[in-house]
Design an enzyme around this catalytic site. Structure first.
Site, PDB file in Angstrom:
ATOM      1  N   GLU A   1      30.911  14.910  -8.725  1.00  0.00           N
ATOM      2  CA  GLU A   1      29.598  14.306  -8.396  1.00  0.00           C
ATOM      3  C   GLU A   1      29.522  13.281  -9.415  1.00  0.00           C
ATOM      4  O   GLU A   1      29.049  13.694 -10.756  1.00  0.00           O
ATOM      5  CB  GLU A   1      28.436  15.216  -8.224  1.00  0.00           C
ATOM      6  CG  GLU A   1      27.187  14.706  -7.687  1.00  0.00           C
ATOM      7  CD  GLU A   1      26.117  15.390  -7.799  1.00  0.00           C
ATOM      8  OE1 GLU A   1      26.295  16.603  -6.984  1.00  0.00           O
ATOM      9  OE2 GLU A   1      24.902  15.187  -8.343  1.00  0.00           O
TER      10      GLU A   1
ATOM     11  N   ARG B   1      26.584  22.648  -4.796  1.00  0.00           N
ATOM     12  CA  ARG B   1      26.249  22.048  -6.094  1.00  0.00           C
ATOM     13  C   ARG B   1      26.532  23.073  -7.223  1.00  0.00           C
ATOM     14  O   ARG B   1      25.922  24.081  -7.076  1.00  0.00           O
ATOM     15  CB  ARG B   1      25.243  21.175  -6.049  1.00  0.00           C
ATOM     16  CG  ARG B   1      25.218  20.035  -5.081  1.00  0.00           C
ATOM     17  CD  ARG B   1      23.978  19.428  -5.257  1.00  0.00           C
ATOM     18  NE  ARG B   1      23.862  18.398  -6.221  1.00  0.00           N
ATOM     19  CZ  ARG B   1      22.954  18.037  -7.211  1.00  0.00           C
ATOM     20  NH1 ARG B   1      21.857  18.927  -7.040  1.00  0.00           N
ATOM     21  NH2 ARG B   1      22.935  17.222  -8.017  1.00  0.00           N
TER      22      ARG B   1
ATOM     23  N   HIS C   1      20.534  13.183 -23.665  1.00  0.00           N
ATOM     24  CA  HIS C   1      19.156  13.646 -23.561  1.00  0.00           C
ATOM     25  C   HIS C   1      18.147  13.255 -24.441  1.00  0.00           C
ATOM     26  O   HIS C   1      17.373  14.274 -24.896  1.00  0.00           O
ATOM     27  CB  HIS C   1      19.436  15.233 -23.193  1.00  0.00           C
ATOM     28  CG  HIS C   1      18.519  15.922 -22.293  1.00  0.00           C
ATOM     29  ND1 HIS C   1      17.100  15.657 -22.537  1.00  0.00           N
ATOM     30  CD2 HIS C   1      18.833  16.234 -21.048  1.00  0.00           C
ATOM     31  CE1 HIS C   1      16.555  16.359 -21.462  1.00  0.00           C
ATOM     32  NE2 HIS C   1      17.510  16.652 -20.607  1.00  0.00           N
TER      33      HIS C   1
ATOM     34  N   ASP D   1      23.804  16.330 -17.654  1.00  0.00           N
ATOM     35  CA  ASP D   1      23.063  15.561 -16.293  1.00  0.00           C
ATOM     36  C   ASP D   1      23.353  14.111 -16.372  1.00  0.00           C
ATOM     37  O   ASP D   1      22.354  13.583 -16.937  1.00  0.00           O
ATOM     38  CB  ASP D   1      21.782  16.011 -16.407  1.00  0.00           C
ATOM     39  CG  ASP D   1      20.949  15.688 -15.308  1.00  0.00           C
ATOM     40  OD1 ASP D   1      21.564  15.264 -14.137  1.00  0.00           O
ATOM     41  OD2 ASP D   1      19.714  15.646 -15.184  1.00  0.00           O
TER      42      ASP D   1
ATOM     43  N   GLU E   1      16.699  24.237 -10.408  1.00  0.00           N
ATOM     44  CA  GLU E   1      15.326  23.218 -10.567  1.00  0.00           C
ATOM     45  C   GLU E   1      14.386  23.654  -9.649  1.00  0.00           C
ATOM     46  O   GLU E   1      13.754  22.892  -8.979  1.00  0.00           O
ATOM     47  CB  GLU E   1      15.885  21.730 -10.773  1.00  0.00           C
ATOM     48  CG  GLU E   1      16.626  21.526 -12.103  1.00  0.00           C
ATOM     49  CD  GLU E   1      16.761  19.829 -11.912  1.00  0.00           C
ATOM     50  OE1 GLU E   1      16.945  19.655 -13.313  1.00  0.00           O
ATOM     51  OE2 GLU E   1      16.809  19.349 -11.052  1.00  0.00           O
TER      52      GLU E   1
ATOM     53  N   ARG F   1      22.489  25.438 -22.424  1.00  0.00           N
ATOM     54  CA  ARG F   1      22.473  24.880 -20.777  1.00  0.00           C
ATOM     55  C   ARG F   1      23.889  24.273 -20.529  1.00  0.00           C
ATOM     56  O   ARG F   1      24.122  24.348 -19.141  1.00  0.00           O
ATOM     57  CB  ARG F   1      21.455  23.680 -20.664  1.00  0.00           C
ATOM     58  CG  ARG F   1      21.324  23.130 -19.448  1.00  0.00           C
ATOM     59  CD  ARG F   1      20.392  22.119 -19.415  1.00  0.00           C
ATOM     60  NE  ARG F   1      20.656  21.094 -18.240  1.00  0.00           N
ATOM     61  CZ  ARG F   1      19.913  20.057 -17.845  1.00  0.00           C
ATOM     62  NH1 ARG F   1      18.962  19.886 -18.637  1.00  0.00           N
ATOM     63  NH2 ARG F   1      20.185  19.478 -16.860  1.00  0.00           N
TER      64      ARG F   1
ATOM     65  N   TRP G   1      14.302  21.289 -21.771  1.00  0.00           N
ATOM     66  CA  TRP G   1      14.042  20.168 -21.357  1.00  0.00           C
ATOM     67  C   TRP G   1      13.737  18.984 -22.623  1.00  0.00           C
ATOM     68  O   TRP G   1      13.283  18.256 -22.182  1.00  0.00           O
ATOM     69  CB  TRP G   1      12.517  20.508 -20.672  1.00  0.00           C
ATOM     70  CG  TRP G   1      12.656  20.992 -19.116  1.00  0.00           C
ATOM     71  CD1 TRP G   1      13.857  21.028 -18.615  1.00  0.00           C
ATOM     72  CD2 TRP G   1      11.649  21.393 -18.229  1.00  0.00           C
ATOM     73  NE1 TRP G   1      13.813  21.675 -17.456  1.00  0.00           N
ATOM     74  CE2 TRP G   1      12.579  21.914 -17.086  1.00  0.00           C
ATOM     75  CE3 TRP G   1      10.489  21.534 -18.361  1.00  0.00           C
ATOM     76  CZ2 TRP G   1      11.643  22.386 -15.958  1.00  0.00           C
ATOM     77  CZ3 TRP G   1       9.756  22.095 -17.291  1.00  0.00           C
ATOM     78  CH2 TRP G   1      10.337  22.729 -16.103  1.00  0.00           C
TER      79      TRP G   1
ATOM     80  N   GLU H   1      19.760   6.662 -13.537  1.00  0.00           N
ATOM     81  CA  GLU H   1      18.736   7.340 -14.025  1.00  0.00           C
ATOM     82  C   GLU H   1      18.636   7.268 -15.465  1.00  0.00           C
ATOM     83  O   GLU H   1      17.518   7.299 -16.055  1.00  0.00           O
ATOM     84  CB  GLU H   1      18.825   8.851 -13.399  1.00  0.00           C
ATOM     85  CG  GLU H   1      17.669   9.702 -14.038  1.00  0.00           C
ATOM     86  CD  GLU H   1      17.917  10.943 -13.486  1.00  0.00           C
ATOM     87  OE1 GLU H   1      18.701  11.298 -12.625  1.00  0.00           O
ATOM     88  OE2 GLU H   1      16.933  11.824 -13.785  1.00  0.00           O
TER      89      GLU H   1
HETATM   90  C1  BDP Z   1      18.507  15.208 -12.186  1.00  0.00           C
HETATM   91  C2  BDP Z   1      17.407  14.512 -11.674  1.00  0.00           C
HETATM   92  C3  BDP Z   1      16.578  15.189 -10.540  1.00  0.00           C
HETATM   93  C4  BDP Z   1      17.851  15.688  -9.780  1.00  0.00           C
HETATM   94  C5  BDP Z   1      18.704  16.459 -10.185  1.00  0.00           C
HETATM   95  C6  BDP Z   1      19.873  17.197  -9.502  1.00  0.00           C
HETATM   96  O1  BDP Z   1      16.663  14.102 -12.770  1.00  0.00           O
HETATM   97  O2  BDP Z   1      15.907  14.313 -10.140  1.00  0.00           O
HETATM   98  O3  BDP Z   1      17.153  16.272  -8.711  1.00  0.00           O
HETATM   99  O4  BDP Z   1      19.465  15.914 -11.397  1.00  0.00           O
HETATM  100  O5  BDP Z   1      21.072  16.527  -9.607  1.00  0.00           O
HETATM  101  O6  BDP Z   1      19.517  14.276 -13.010  1.00  0.00           O
HETATM  102  O7  BDP Z   1      19.560  17.994  -8.639  1.00  0.00           O
END
Ligand code: BDP
Length: 692
Positions: free
Chosen positions: A379, A316, A511, A357, A283, A328, A533, A385
């Site tokens: 993790e 990570r 998602h 995620d 990201e 993805r 996205w 979120e």
């Molecule tokens: C996503 C979040 C973002 C984090 C990213 C991460 O939306 O804010 O920076 O993961 O884990 O869930 O690096």
């Protein structure tokens, strides 16, 4: 009202346990203090950690208690020949013994930290219905690094934080030591958390400057006696930004030398610094791939810098690239699996529980079990979120447990045995939780969110503890002794995460949220720059069916699992129903095990989710007079918000699915309150936890 009546009324409330003002600050540590009891707590050596333990016990043990705090090395204790060998350096035992001819309750570990955990476990035992007489306890943590990840920024905002600003008042540190830092450490120690990463994985290089190292050092000084180490997220390009180098290429000796000097500098300020957490090439973050080097090159270079000091690197695996058109869900495995065996021995690869995620439900990440030569750190996301922020009641114990208990398809191996190292005999093991802690008075934005912090700590200590007993333990300590309250809280909690799955998108959907801030539904979103996205990328709904084909006719992500699992997931009939649409594109008219069609089942899930929230409201109403006012009212208000938003998710989603599949709702099912255009037109600014 006459004064006498008022007093009697107040007394009645007091007796009911509801009058004591409780604003959530004390978390689960609400057991009454016995300041006057003057208990007999003896300590064989007056170290800072043992004195903390003594202090905790002295104010909380019942009158007349007689406890001795010691470690296995104390001569009087070693003579007792107790089973210390299996306790490692953090385990404890609590035993009635005779010391110097006197009966006492011994609390001891091999280290002061072990003894502190023993003292805190004794208090938990007492606060959950145990007595001094039956206090015989033994426990050793199964996971070595039990770490919170704070996504806290230096401007004191918190990425994906819904409990106010950062707990760290960076500006006034290191001069001002807010008493909350100690209370934070105590709470963490009470559940066995032994590490904290202070800053966001989307890190600024500033965290590594002398000024911020001094601030981190001040926090480390507070946390140290509580057995908690400090870690920092490291920005990979810091040698350029801070060191003036032209490159951050991990193979460049000048870069390695910069990191080594930086590590030396940090260890001068924080001698027991834990190490670095790194988000690289993910990201938009810089990383070794920018130079054609691998993740292992990057991790090992940093690992070499902290190694002489006993530090570690948590690297990570949350990576996906805009240059990679493949599914993805496959990309982390594709990138990391070939690196197995190439990481230095003080590196852990930190893997999210699922391959996308932190969705309300994801199958376990295929990397678990696929990198036997590498310690894989779990993790989890404690902050919600994707599960309704701080306002929705969603107990995450069942989510954590579901992932940990998943079989990897390699014999008896589970995700838990990968994480605790027992599968491959790894000694370096870890579990990380993205914290839900902020400066809100109740720390986590709501009372029930505190349970997620609690459950994370307890499961990191022992991944085999059940979500239900943990909920009960938490409720008992949080709300007191009334069974009606405890039973109500536990009942509400246990189905609450499944309810979120139901009202946001069940049967393996994921998602589906709105853009950026991730607040509310947006399954229709299809216009964002990167395909992955967009929610439409994940659900692939069309007139005939819905779901992501991850079998060999699709992305073949199933092939990343061990053959036994892959085979099961290749066929919709043997795929767990709850993960069906994650792995398969399925006809709306498919007959489900319920006898209904997929469409009918999906609708039923939405309704079940909304009904569950309505039911939580009813249950919580039933304990109105049994819970202190402030916590009761905030919870009640948030349940109203949750019911409204659950309905919004349901209605918006159904309106959208109907626009895609052209189907009617089954008879008797409520129509969405608005048309699809209305839901699409909702926009939100200033959403907490989201920063552009
Ligand atoms: C996503 C979040 C973002 C984090 C990213 C991460 O939306 O804010 O920076 O993961 O884990 O869930 O690096």
């Amino acid at each position: 009202m006459r004064a006498g009546t008022r007093i009697v009324g107040a007394l009645a409330l007091l007796l009911a346990g509801a009058a004591q003002a409780e604003d959530g600050y004390r978390l689960w540590l609400t057991a009454p203090l016995h300041q006057a009891a003057g208990t007999g707590v003896a300590v064989l050596r007056a170290t800072p950690t043992l004195m903390l333990a003594k202090n905790e016990l002295a104010t909380r043990l019942p009158a007349g208690a007689n406890v001795t705090l010691a470690t296995s090395g104390d001569a009087a204790v070693s003579a007792l020949r107790l089973p210390f060998a299996t306790l490692g350096d953090e385990g404890y035992l609590v035993r009635p013994v005779t010391l110097a001819g006197r009966p006492t309750l011994l609390v001891a570990g091999n280290t002061d930290r072990g003894t502190l955990y023993g003292a805190l476990a004794l208090l938990r035992h007492l606060a959950t219905g145990g007595t001094m007489a039956n206090a015989t306890l033994t426990s050793t943590p199964k996971v070595k690094l039990r770490v919170l990840n704070h996504w806290d920024n230096l401007d004191e905002t918190v990425e994906r934080g819904y409990a106010g600003d950062s707990l760290w008042d960076w500006w006034t540190l290191p001069d001002r030591i807010d008493p909350r830092y100690t209370d934070y450490a105590r709470a963490n120690a009470s559940i066995g958390i032994n590490g904290t990463v202070l800053n966001n994985v989307n890190a600024k290089a500033d965290s590594l400057t002398p000024r911020y190292i001094a601030k981190a050092a001040a926090l480390a000084d507070v946390f140290r006696p509580w057995g908690i180490k400090v870690y920092l997220s490291a920005r990979f390009s810091a040698p350029i930004e801070l060191g003036g180098l032209k490159t951050a290429d991990p193979r460049d000796p000048a870069v390695a030398a910069w990191w080594k000097a930086k590590a030396d500098e940090i260890y001068r300020a924080i001698p027991d610094f834990g190490g670095f957490l790194v988000k690289a090439n993910s990201e938009g973050q810089p990383g070794p791939r920018d130079y054609g080097a691998t993740h292992a090159d990057g991790a090992n270079m940093l690992a070499a810098a902290v190694k002489p000091h006993g530090g570690i690197v948590m690297w990570r695996a949350f990576v996906y690239a805009d240059t990679d058109p493949s599914d993805r869900a496959k990309q982390a495995y594709t990138e990391f699996k070939p690196l197995d065996g190439t990481f230095a021995d003080n590196v852990l690869v930190q893997v999210k529980n699922g391959a996308i995620d932190f969705q309300p439900r994801e199958p376990f990440h295929p990397l678990f079990g696929a990198m036997p030569k590498t310690p894989l750190m779990m993790e989890f996301q404690i902050t919600k979120e994707y599960l309704g922020f701080a306002t929705h009641l969603a107990y995450l114990g069942p989510l954590f447990q579901e992932t940990l208990a998943s079989k990897t398809g390699r014999g008896a191996e589970t995700v838990a045995t990968v994480v605790d190292g027992s599968s491959e005999g790894h000694r370096l093991t870890g579990m990380a939780g993205v914290a839900n802690i902020g400066r809100d008075r109740d720390w986590s934005g709501s009372t029930f969110n505190q349970a997620n912090w609690y459950a994370f700590g307890r499961l990191a200590w022992d991944p085999a503890l059940g979500a239900e007993p943990i909920a009960r333990e938490w409720a008992r300590q949080t709300f007191g002794t009334d069974r009606r309250v405890i039973d109500t809280a536990v009942t509400m909690m246990m189905g609450s995460r499944e309810a979120v799955v139901d009202y946001t998108g069940a049967l393996g959907l994921a998602h589906l949220m709105a853009t950026g801030h991730h607040y509310g539904p947006g399954p229709w979103v299809d216009d964002l720059k990167r395909p992955e996205w967009n929610p439409v990328y994940y659900h692939k709904a069309d007139r005939n069916g819905i779901g992501f084909d991850r079998t060999s006719t699709g992305s073949d992500a199933v092939a990343q699992y061990a053959p036994a699992i892959a085979k099961r997931l290749a066929d919709p009939r043997t795929t767990p129903e709850r993960e069906l649409l994650w792995f398969h594109h399925v006809a709306w008219d498919r007959t489900m095990p319920s006898g209904r069609t997929l469409w009918q089942d999906l609708v039923a899930h939405y309704d079940r989710g909304v009904a569950y929230v309505a039911d939580m409201r009813r249950r919580w109403d039933g304990v109105r007079d049994l819970v202190d006012r402030e916590r009761w009212e905030k919870t009640a208000t948030y349940l109203v918000v949750q019911e409204r938003e659950a309905r919004w998710w349901r209605d918006a989603s159904l309106a959208y699915w109907m626009s895609v599949n052209g189907r009617q709702l089954p008879p008797g099912v409520d129509a969405p309150a608005h048309d699809l255009a209305w839901y699409k037109a909702q926009t939100f600014r200033y959403v907490p936890g989201h920063y552009d």
